[in-house]
Design a protein around this motif. Structure first.
Motif, PDB file in Angstrom:
ATOM      1  N   GLU A   8       0.857  -1.190   0.000  1.00 34.28           N
ATOM      2  CA  GLU A   8       0.000   0.000   0.000  1.00 34.28           C
ATOM      3  C   GLU A   8       0.888   1.233   0.000  1.00 34.28           C
ATOM      4  O   GLU A   8       1.901   1.284   0.704  1.00 34.28           O
ATOM      5  CB  GLU A   8      -0.924   0.011   1.220  1.00 34.28           C
ATOM      6  N   ILE A   9       0.486   2.214  -0.790  1.00 36.18           N
ATOM      7  CA  ILE A   9       1.244   3.469  -0.916  1.00 36.18           C
ATOM      8  C   ILE A   9       0.321   4.610  -0.532  1.00 36.18           C
ATOM      9  O   ILE A   9      -0.799   4.715  -1.037  1.00 36.18           O
ATOM     10  CB  ILE A   9       1.762   3.641  -2.363  1.00 36.18           C
ATOM     11  N   ALA A  10       0.792   5.454   0.359  1.00 36.76           N
ATOM     12  CA  ALA A  10      -0.019   6.566   0.867  1.00 36.76           C
ATOM     13  C   ALA A  10       0.011   7.749  -0.106  1.00 36.76           C
ATOM     14  O   ALA A  10       0.462   8.851   0.217  1.00 36.76           O
ATOM     15  CB  ALA A  10       0.471   6.986   2.256  1.00 36.76           C
ATOM     16  N   ARG A  11      -0.490   7.485  -1.291  1.00 39.32           N
ATOM     17  CA  ARG A  11      -0.634   8.493  -2.339  1.00 39.32           C
ATOM     18  C   ARG A  11      -1.844   8.090  -3.180  1.00 39.32           C
ATOM     19  O   ARG A  11      -2.130   6.908  -3.350  1.00 39.32           O
ATOM     20  CB  ARG A  11       0.597   8.557  -3.248  1.00 39.32           C
ATOM     21  N   PRO A  12      -2.541   9.077  -3.774  1.00 42.61           N
ATOM     22  CA  PRO A  12      -3.675   8.757  -4.643  1.00 42.61           C
ATOM     23  C   PRO A  12      -3.239   7.903  -5.841  1.00 42.61           C
ATOM     24  O   PRO A  12      -2.127   8.063  -6.358  1.00 42.61           O
ATOM     25  CB  PRO A  12      -4.182  10.119  -5.112  1.00 42.61           C
ATOM     26  N   ARG A  13      -4.109   7.021  -6.279  1.00 39.10           N
ATOM     27  CA  ARG A  13      -3.802   6.085  -7.361  1.00 39.10           C
ATOM     28  C   ARG A  13      -3.332   6.781  -8.635  1.00 39.10           C
ATOM     29  O   ARG A  13      -2.385   6.346  -9.284  1.00 39.10           O
ATOM     30  CB  ARG A  13      -5.032   5.216  -7.656  1.00 39.10           C
ATOM     31  N   GLU A  14      -3.976   7.871  -9.012  1.00 33.76           N
ATOM     32  CA  GLU A  14      -3.589   8.572 -10.237  1.00 33.76           C
ATOM     33  C   GLU A  14      -2.152   9.081 -10.136  1.00 33.76           C
ATOM     34  O   GLU A  14      -1.371   8.968 -11.080  1.00 33.76           O
ATOM     35  CB  GLU A  14      -4.554   9.727 -10.506  1.00 33.76           C
ATOM     36  N   THR A 110      -4.898   6.492  -0.750  1.00 34.76           N
ATOM     37  CA  THR A 110      -4.062   5.294  -0.635  1.00 34.76           C
ATOM     38  C   THR A 110      -4.274   4.391  -1.851  1.00 34.76           C
ATOM     39  O   THR A 110      -5.394   4.180  -2.292  1.00 34.76           O
ATOM     40  CB  THR A 110      -4.405   4.514   0.651  1.00 34.76           C
ATOM     41  N   THR A 111      -3.159   3.843  -2.353  1.00 33.59           N
ATOM     42  CA  THR A 111      -3.176   2.967  -3.523  1.00 33.59           C
ATOM     43  C   THR A 111      -2.656   1.595  -3.135  1.00 33.59           C
ATOM     44  O   THR A 111      -1.646   1.484  -2.435  1.00 33.59           O
ATOM     45  CB  THR A 111      -2.279   3.545  -4.631  1.00 33.59           C
ATOM     46  N   LEU A 112      -3.337   0.551  -3.600  1.00 37.51           N
ATOM     47  CA  LEU A 112      -2.842  -0.815  -3.452  1.00 37.51           C
ATOM     48  C   LEU A 112      -2.189  -1.204  -4.773  1.00 37.51           C
ATOM     49  O   LEU A 112      -2.826  -1.156  -5.832  1.00 37.51           O
ATOM     50  CB  LEU A 112      -3.979  -1.787  -3.118  1.00 37.51           C
TER      51      LEU A 112
END
Length: 163
Positions: A8-14, A110-112
């Motif tokens: 998981e990354i604490a940034r928006p998917r786009e 958050t992005t998976l």
């Protein structure tokens, strides 16, 4: 040999999709990258073949990457329910690899990132490596994902790492 890893990354998917797709950022998070140059087409677009040179310790590996899927093509204004797909095949001496990357929204910011990897080995040396050290491939994939996460969230550059 097949395996799946995720983070998981604490940034928006786009934003994550745009950072992953931007070749200018690759040296900042892809540890060991010496060269990534398109031989034809546009970097990251379907059908593009690129020459890749990686250095791992004293070993240098050269391979050809072919982009097999990128959806959506335009990484701006991605619909909330969409899944972003990046897929590629990499062929090197004694090895073939298919990587299938999926980015989904795990939350508003958050992005998976899920990465499915498949390897096939065609020479004795690489078959032995795959048989005796299968965890090394998974570990390297996870290292690249953690390096990308640190880059995306904190701006960390692997070239400046003190390890």
């Amino acid at each position: 040999m097949k395996y799946t890893v995720s983070i998981e990354i604490a940034r928006p998917r786009e934003q994550v999709a745009q950072l992953l797709a931007d070749p200018a950022h690759m040296p900042k998070w892809l540890r060991g990258l010496v060269l990534h140059e398109p031989l034809n087409g546009v970097h990251g677009h379907v059908g593009t073949k690129s020459r890749i040179v990686m250095e791992m310790g004293q070993q240098k590996m050269e391979a050809t990457e072919t982009i097999t899927r990128r959806e959506p093509e335009d990484l701006h204004g991605i619909p909330k329910e969409s899944v972003v797909h990046f897929e590629r095949e990499i062929v090197g001496k004694g090895m073939w690899n298919a990587a299938r990357e999926r980015l989904t929204e795990a939350g508003p910011e958050t992005t998976l990132w899920v990465s499915e990897n498949e390897y096939r080995f065609s020479n004795l040396m690489m078959r032995l490596v795959g048989l005796l050290m299968p965890g090394a491939f998974r570990k390297q994939s996870l290292q690249h994902m953690h390096d990308f996460k640190a880059f995306a969230e904190q701006g960390k550059d692997v070239r400046e790492a003190k390890d």
